[in-house]
Design a protein around this motif. Structure first.
Motif, PDB file in Angstrom:
ATOM      1  N   ALA A  20       7.812  -2.731   1.516  1.00  0.00           N
ATOM      2  CA  ALA A  20       7.654  -1.841   0.362  1.00  0.00           C
ATOM      3  C   ALA A  20       8.283  -0.476   0.633  1.00  0.00           C
ATOM      4  O   ALA A  20       8.960   0.094  -0.229  1.00  0.00           O
ATOM      5  CB  ALA A  20       6.175  -1.691   0.020  1.00  0.00           C
TER       6      ALA A  20
ATOM      7  N   GLU B 112       8.594  -5.711  -3.795  1.00  0.00           N
ATOM      8  CA  GLU B 112       7.253  -6.273  -3.718  1.00  0.00           C
ATOM      9  C   GLU B 112       7.286  -7.560  -2.901  1.00  0.00           C
ATOM     10  O   GLU B 112       8.290  -8.268  -2.861  1.00  0.00           O
ATOM     11  CB  GLU B 112       6.713  -6.563  -5.122  1.00  0.00           C
ATOM     12  CG  GLU B 112       6.506  -5.316  -5.960  1.00  0.00           C
ATOM     13  CD  GLU B 112       5.849  -5.613  -7.298  1.00  0.00           C
ATOM     14  OE1 GLU B 112       5.498  -6.784  -7.545  1.00  0.00           O
ATOM     15  OE2 GLU B 112       5.674  -4.670  -8.092  1.00  0.00           O
TER      16      GLU B 112
ATOM     17  N   SER C 214       1.940  -6.702  -2.611  1.00  0.00           N
ATOM     18  CA  SER C 214       2.187  -5.270  -2.706  1.00  0.00           C
ATOM     19  C   SER C 214       2.478  -4.914  -4.150  1.00  0.00           C
ATOM     20  O   SER C 214       2.686  -5.790  -4.997  1.00  0.00           O
ATOM     21  CB  SER C 214       3.352  -4.864  -1.802  1.00  0.00           C
ATOM     22  OG  SER C 214       4.518  -5.599  -2.133  1.00  0.00           O
ATOM     23  N   HIS C 215       2.485  -3.635  -4.424  1.00  0.00           N
ATOM     24  CA  HIS C 215       2.669  -3.180  -5.800  1.00  0.00           C
ATOM     25  C   HIS C 215       3.542  -1.939  -5.793  1.00  0.00           C
ATOM     26  O   HIS C 215       3.276  -0.992  -5.065  1.00  0.00           O
ATOM     27  CB  HIS C 215       1.312  -2.874  -6.438  1.00  0.00           C
ATOM     28  CG  HIS C 215       1.413  -2.379  -7.842  1.00  0.00           C
ATOM     29  ND1 HIS C 215       1.822  -3.192  -8.867  1.00  0.00           N
ATOM     30  CD2 HIS C 215       1.177  -1.163  -8.386  1.00  0.00           C
ATOM     31  CE1 HIS C 215       1.827  -2.489  -9.989  1.00  0.00           C
ATOM     32  NE2 HIS C 215       1.448  -1.259  -9.725  1.00  0.00           N
ATOM     33  N   MET C 216       4.599  -1.961  -6.614  1.00  0.00           N
ATOM     34  CA  MET C 216       5.562  -0.863  -6.581  1.00  0.00           C
ATOM     35  C   MET C 216       5.637  -0.083  -7.884  1.00  0.00           C
ATOM     36  O   MET C 216       6.281   0.953  -7.946  1.00  0.00           O
ATOM     37  CB  MET C 216       6.966  -1.413  -6.281  1.00  0.00           C
ATOM     38  CG  MET C 216       7.096  -2.114  -4.945  1.00  0.00           C
ATOM     39  SD  MET C 216       6.882  -1.008  -3.547  1.00  0.00           S
ATOM     40  CE  MET C 216       8.255   0.118  -3.800  1.00  0.00           C
TER      41      MET C 216
ATOM     42  N   ARG D 167      -3.278  -0.113  -9.402  1.00  0.00           N
ATOM     43  CA  ARG D 167      -3.035  -1.107  -8.361  1.00  0.00           C
ATOM     44  C   ARG D 167      -3.254  -2.513  -8.893  1.00  0.00           C
ATOM     45  O   ARG D 167      -2.372  -3.336  -8.859  1.00  0.00           O
ATOM     46  CB  ARG D 167      -3.929  -0.814  -7.158  1.00  0.00           C
ATOM     47  CG  ARG D 167      -3.535   0.493  -6.459  1.00  0.00           C
ATOM     48  CD  ARG D 167      -4.546   0.919  -5.416  1.00  0.00           C
ATOM     49  NE  ARG D 167      -4.173   2.205  -4.824  1.00  0.00           N
ATOM     50  CZ  ARG D 167      -4.971   2.941  -4.075  1.00  0.00           C
ATOM     51  NH1 ARG D 167      -6.202   2.540  -3.818  1.00  0.00           N
ATOM     52  NH2 ARG D 167      -4.562   4.087  -3.581  1.00  0.00           N
TER      53      ARG D 167
ATOM     54  N   GLU E  46      -0.630  -1.024  -1.418  1.00  0.00           N
ATOM     55  CA  GLU E  46       0.451  -0.138  -1.831  1.00  0.00           C
ATOM     56  C   GLU E  46       1.220   0.373  -0.616  1.00  0.00           C
ATOM     57  O   GLU E  46       0.735   0.289   0.523  1.00  0.00           O
ATOM     58  CB  GLU E  46      -0.114   1.021  -2.647  1.00  0.00           C
ATOM     59  CG  GLU E  46      -0.702   0.564  -3.976  1.00  0.00           C
ATOM     60  CD  GLU E  46      -0.834   1.699  -4.969  1.00  0.00           C
ATOM     61  OE1 GLU E  46      -0.941   2.858  -4.528  1.00  0.00           O
ATOM     62  OE2 GLU E  46      -0.825   1.420  -6.181  1.00  0.00           O
TER      63      GLU E  46
END
Length: 352
Positions: A233, A239, A303-305, A310, A330
């Motif tokens: 990330a 992600e 994961s989160h972009m 979230r 994250e």
């Protein structure tokens, strides 16, 4: 409940079976796991008898609603509500008549797009609305596990052909449709419903080809997997995600770490590819109609972009419908999870 098994019936037999049911039942709901053939069967069935075809946009197992034209015409003439509007004229409060047809469309949209409920809520609401007048015929469309897996992994290859067929039939027969879930087709084509162009690499979709690479997790600890995701990330701005199986007090990664491309939605993609086809049927009275066909509890960690949150609606909806845990990490190490205890566990693992 009637069952159509698309692994045991050839395409023609399945079509004839569904066509015969449409002759007898003006309102049909098709349930079943993604890849079983619900949308394809429904699109191929469209002819002059069909007035509308709707899809409940629930992740990984979109139910399909078929409405015969004679029933649609009747519904449009049946007023089920005099709705008070938040405006007035010189004569006072203004009311609007809501037809059964409008109420049906609102129910489909509300169940899946607004409240993120499941198929049982859809069947219940449609039955309450139209069951006494038209009846509601529920058919489960199923397929063998290997067929489901193969179809899900390759469905993007015939996306253009399926979308072309849908658009042609919409125009030819004047069918109303809200179908958006043709995986791998260009989103712009689905929205405009004008014509179909070849898939472009910049188009957001959810197919296996959206993965840029896979990183084996064999021999890696959970902490090492999490830190690998964070590194991807931070350094690649992509992600990624993997699946964890919780069983008998132990946890183990059961998939590679899949790294998305610039245009992929990794959390939803992994739900569809790895969880969606591992489903077994449960009673319609249960809230979670489909659950992973795996002993233990499955967790999707990704994961989160994008965005200021979230956990997305897709994360929460998928966790509820499939009976799994969805956790998000994250780039800064922040953690969120649909399970509060798991959220704290992951925080402790990543504490530095």
């Amino acid at each position: 409940m009637m069952v159509i098994n698309t692994s045991k019936l050839d395409r023609g037999e399945a079509q004839r079976t569904l066509s015969s049911e449409l002759d007898r039942h003006p309102l049909i709901i098709l349930l079943g796991p993604q890849g079983s053939g619900k949308t394809t069967l429904a699109i191929e069935l469209i002819d002059s008898r069909v007035g509308a075809i709707f899809e409940g946009r629930v992740r990984s197992s979109q139910p399909v609603i078929l409405l015969r034209r004679d029933a649609m015409d009747a519904m449009q003439q049946m007023v089920v509500e005099h709705r008070k509007l938040p405006i007035k004229d010189v004569d006072g409060v203004i009311y609007a008549d809501v037809s059964m047809y409008d109420a049906l469309k609102a129910a489909i949209e509300g169940v899946f797009d607004v409240r993120e409920l499941g198929e049982d809520a859809l069947v219940s609401q449609i039955t309450e609305l139209a069951g006494d007048v038209f009846g509601v015929h529920v058919i489960e469309v199923v397929a063998d596990s290997e067929d489901l897996r193969e179809r899900r992994m390759n469905r993007h290859k015939d996306a253009t052909a399926r979308l072309e067929m849908l658009l042609l039939k919409e125009q030819r027969f004047g069918v109303e449709s809200n179908i958006w879930g043709i995986q791998g087709a260009r989103v712009g084509d689905i929205i405009s419903r004008d014509s179909v162009a070849p898939y472009l690499s910049g188009q957001i979709s959810r197919t296996p080809e959206d993965f840029s690479r896979a990183i084996p997790t064999k021999g890696l600890s959970l902490e090492e997997c999490l830190r690998e995701m964070i590194s991807i990330a931070k350094n690649d701005e992509l992600e990624s995600g993997f699946l964890v199986l919780h069983r008998e007090g132990e946890q183990q990664a059961i998939s590679d770490i899949l790294v998305g491309s610039r245009n992929s939605i990794i959390g939803v993609t992994m739900l569809e590819l790895y969880v969606g086809y591992r489903q077994r049927r449960r009673n319609l009275q249960d809230r979670q109609v489909y659950v992973p066909d795996i002993e233990g509890t499955v967790e999707l960690i990704h994961s989160h972009m994008q965005g200021d949150f979230r956990l997305s609606d897709a994360d929460c909806g998928g966790a509820e419908r499939f009976g799994i845990i969805v956790s998000v990490v994250e780039p800064d190490g922040g953690v969120d999870s649909t399970n509060e205890a798991r959220k704290e566990e992951l925080r402790q693992i990543l504490w530095w």
